[in-house]
Design an enzyme around this catalytic site. Structure first.
Site, PDB file in Angstrom:
ATOM      1  N   GLU A 185      24.449 -24.308  33.486  1.00 28.51           N
ATOM      2  CA  GLU A 185      25.109 -23.140  32.909  1.00 28.51           C
ATOM      3  C   GLU A 185      24.092 -22.085  32.502  1.00 28.51           C
ATOM      4  OE1 GLU A 185      28.701 -21.719  30.057  1.00 28.51           O
ATOM      5  OE2 GLU A 185      28.317 -23.855  30.284  1.00 28.51           O
ATOM      6  N   THR A 186      22.953 -22.510  32.002  1.00 27.37           N
ATOM      7  CA  THR A 186      21.898 -21.566  31.655  1.00 27.37           C
ATOM      8  C   THR A 186      21.441 -20.795  32.889  1.00 27.37           C
ATOM      9  OG1 THR A 186      21.163 -22.953  29.807  1.00 27.37           O
ATOM     10  CG2 THR A 186      19.570 -21.367  30.689  1.00 27.37           C
TER      11      THR A 186
END
Length: 143
Positions: A66-67
């Protein structure tokens, strides 16, 4: 690892995700290697990110994905846009028990309102640990 070269206008974003006190990416030990909308690469230690059985926690792999996907969407959209994740999924293929894992994010779709990235997480031997797909919404903030 040295800091990757940043596109103009993204120094604040990089600082927020990489050096910001209390940020999840810092707590997980994520270090960026490449920082570009077409390919993002970051590593993360297994140590400190294990589940009780001693394996890399699946949630840590998803947080890495997600980062990377969120930053890729921000790089695509530009520094004046807000990015919010709207969907993420992950398939965990094998366990990682030591060393570092590497996440490589590549775009599947780069649009005006959404951006979707596939993130492949591998162990130090290049074996696939996790495959994730993240879709982010691109929002123009009201002035």
């Amino acid at each position: 690892m040295g800091d990757p070269t940043l596109p103009a206008g993204f120094e604040k974003l990089y600082e927020a995700v990489h050096d910001g006190g209390g940020q999840l990416s810092k707590r997980l030990g994520i270090e960026f290697v490449e920082f570009d909308a077409q390919r993002l690469v970051a590593t993360m230690p297994v140590d400190g990110n294990r589940q009780p059985a001693g394996l890399l926690h699946g949630g840590a792999s998803v947080a890495l994905a997600e980062t990377l996907g969120s930053i890729g969407a921000a790089l695509h959209a530009g520094p004046d846009k807000l990015i919010v994740g709207v969907d993420i999924n992950a398939t965990h293929h094998r366990a990682a028990v030591s060393g570092r894992v590497t996440g490589i994010a590549r775009p599947l779709h780069l649009g005006r309102r959404t951006a979707t990235y596939e993130v492949v997480v591998t162990d130090e031997d290049g074996r696939r640990v996790c495959t994730s797909r993240i879709t982010c919404m691109i929002i123009t903030p009201e002035s």
